[in-house]
Design a protein around this motif. Structure first.
Motif, PDB file in Angstrom:
ATOM      1  N   PRO A   1       0.824  -1.209   0.000  1.00 16.28           N
ATOM      2  CA  PRO A   1       0.000   0.000   0.000  1.00 16.28           C
ATOM      3  C   PRO A   1       0.860   1.261   0.000  1.00 16.28           C
ATOM      4  N   ASN A   2       0.273   2.373  -0.452  1.00 18.96           N
ATOM      5  CA  ASN A   2       0.915   3.651  -0.199  1.00 18.96           C
ATOM      6  C   ASN A   2       0.477   4.129   1.189  1.00 18.96           C
TER       7      ASN A   2
ATOM      8  N   GLU B   1       4.577   5.883  13.717  1.00 16.38           N
ATOM      9  CA  GLU B   1       3.191   5.527  13.391  1.00 16.38           C
ATOM     10  C   GLU B   1       3.127   4.642  12.150  1.00 16.38           C
ATOM     11  N   ALA B   2       4.030   4.889  11.210  1.00 11.28           N
ATOM     12  CA  ALA B   2       4.088   4.040  10.017  1.00 11.28           C
ATOM     13  C   ALA B   2       4.445   2.611  10.398  1.00 11.28           C
ATOM     14  N   LEU B   3       5.416   2.449  11.276  1.00 11.31           N
ATOM     15  CA  LEU B   3       5.823   1.116  11.717  1.00 11.31           C
ATOM     16  C   LEU B   3       4.702   0.427  12.483  1.00 11.31           C
ATOM     17  N   GLN B   4       3.945   1.218  13.246  1.00 16.41           N
ATOM     18  CA  GLN B   4       2.793   0.663  13.965  1.00 16.41           C
ATOM     19  C   GLN B   4       1.751   0.153  12.967  1.00 16.41           C
ATOM     20  N   ALA B   5       1.489   0.933  11.915  1.00 11.33           N
ATOM     21  CA  ALA B   5       0.528   0.512  10.888  1.00 11.33           C
ATOM     22  C   ALA B   5       1.029  -0.729  10.150  1.00 11.33           C
ATOM     23  N   MET B   6       2.328  -0.773   9.884  1.00 14.75           N
ATOM     24  CA  MET B   6       2.906  -1.924   9.192  1.00 14.75           C
ATOM     25  C   MET B   6       2.785  -3.187  10.037  1.00 14.75           C
TER      26      MET B   6
ATOM     27  N   LYS C   1       3.536 -11.530   5.405  1.00 13.87           N
ATOM     28  CA  LYS C   1       4.854 -11.594   6.030  1.00 13.87           C
ATOM     29  C   LYS C   1       5.740 -10.423   5.614  1.00 13.87           C
ATOM     30  N   THR C   2       5.444  -9.821   4.463  1.00 14.52           N
ATOM     31  CA  THR C   2       6.203  -8.673   3.993  1.00 14.52           C
ATOM     32  C   THR C   2       5.252  -7.516   3.709  1.00 14.52           C
ATOM     33  N   VAL C   3       5.571  -6.359   4.280  1.00 14.27           N
ATOM     34  CA  VAL C   3       4.768  -5.147   4.109  1.00 14.27           C
ATOM     35  C   VAL C   3       5.681  -4.047   3.595  1.00 14.27           C
ATOM     36  N   VAL C   4       5.298  -3.435   2.487  1.00 17.11           N
ATOM     37  CA  VAL C   4       6.092  -2.338   1.929  1.00 17.11           C
ATOM     38  C   VAL C   4       5.175  -1.146   1.688  1.00 17.11           C
ATOM     39  N   LEU C   5       5.476  -0.021   2.341  1.00 15.17           N
ATOM     40  CA  LEU C   5       4.775   1.220   2.043  1.00 15.17           C
ATOM     41  C   LEU C   5       5.517   1.859   0.879  1.00 15.17           C
TER      42      LEU C   5
ATOM     43  N   ALA D   1      10.044   5.425   1.410  1.00 16.72           N
ATOM     44  CA  ALA D   1       9.415   4.108   1.339  1.00 16.72           C
ATOM     45  C   ALA D   1       9.890   3.297   2.527  1.00 16.72           C
ATOM     46  N   LEU D   2       9.014   2.470   3.061  1.00 15.71           N
ATOM     47  CA  LEU D   2       9.338   1.662   4.233  1.00 15.71           C
ATOM     48  C   LEU D   2       9.006   0.207   3.948  1.00 15.71           C
TER      49      LEU D   2
END
Length: 302
Positions: A148-149, A166-171, A180-184, A197-198
């Motif tokens: 997701p963006n 907060e981004a890491l919390q959402a991830m 298992k893999t999340v990429v913003l 990008a995270l």
């Protein structure tokens, strides 16, 4: 059950006659890396919706069910090694996609599913709002990799993202749903015209997280998310290393959009804003860069 074919992907997303978005974009990037791409189109349009007009057709749940039934009766459905989904414009179609994903996974539990939950950007939805709970409750839990963006991550998790924390919390919330893999793919968490990008991955109970910075370009690009998801699929498969996959993916996308903007401005002329047609991704001209990307952007562990 048919034998699983390596590098064979079922790609369900939009397509256009002219230009490069959806399957028209992803297929090229995947094919030059040796993937056999089997595209199913959620919509087929004359051109992307950023033009002054567009025409075409929207497939419904019955359409995709019919196509999939043909694959299944010929026992083709069990041979895919990868699934990729992008833009889908209707709730019924997305629900049917969820059924298909599960059916394919029942035939081949080892399949890799990459989900780009295309819903909107910059605070604006461009799909019906009823798709969000379907993505959250049905689709994302089936994904191995989700891209997701920032806005889409906020929609899926209910967490407002204004900081890296907060981004890491959402991830982590997205991890808890199943992937298992999340990429913003892009966030506005950088400063001075920098996008971030995270990426986060969990293996054997161990978690690794990375961030990568890239310049914001003051232009409208269409199809970059489709290119991002397909390139990430390629490099996660080939390298099986999150840091390398993120670096190669971001470097590829940045190279393509830089070439696109430079070419568009040259055609438009000094002082003129390029048209949507002039801003179509220079994908074919970037074949060698997609195939063998030079890493111009490096990821930092967090």
């Amino acid at each position: 059950m048919t034998a699983l074919q390596q590098n064979q992907v079922l790609s369900i997303q939009s397509t256009v006659v002219s230009g490069y978005v959806g399957n028209k974009c992803a297929s090229f990037a995947l094919q030059i890396h040796g993937f056999d791409v089997c595209p199913v189109n959620s919509v087929q349009l004359s051109n992307h919706t950023g033009y002054k007009c567009f025409k075409g057709q929207v497939l419904n749940a019955a359409d995709i069910e019919c196509l999939y039934d043909g694959l299944k009766q010929n026992n083709i459905h069990g041979q895919f090694s990868h699934l990729l989904t992008g833009y889908i414009g209707s709730e019924s179609f997305l629900l049917k996609v969820g059924e298909i994903i599960q059916d394919i996974r029942d035939s081949n539990p080892g399949i890799t599913y990459v989900c780009d939950p295309v819903m909107g950007d910059n605070g604006k939805l461009y799909v019906p709002e009823e798709l969000m709970p379907v993505y959250r409750d049905v689709i994302v839990p089936k994904a191995d990799i989700v891209t997701p963006n920032q806005f889409e991550a906020e929609l899926l998790t209910g967490i407002k993202i204004t900081t890296i924390s907060e981004a890491l919390q959402a991830m982590q919330c997205l991890h808890d749903m199943g992937p298992k893999t999340v990429v913003l793919s892009s966030t506005s968490l950088g400063s001075n015209g920098i996008l971030v990008a995270l990426a986060s991955s969990v293996k054997n109970g161990n978690k690794e997280c990375y961030k990568i910075e890239m310049p914001h370009k003051d232009a409208i690009f269409v199809g970059t998310g489709d290119l991002f998801a397909s390139c990430l699929m390629v490099w996660m498969h080939k390298d099986n290393d999150l840091k390398t996959a993120l670096e190669k993916t971001v470097s590829t996308v940045q190279t393509v959009i830089t070439r696109t903007l430079d070419a568009a401005q040259e055609v438009a002329g000094k002082g003129n804003t390029p048209t949507p047609a002039q801003m179509e991704l220079r994908l074919i001209q970037s074949k060698s860069d997609i195939e063998n990307p030079k890493i111009n952007f490096t990821a930092e562990k967090i």
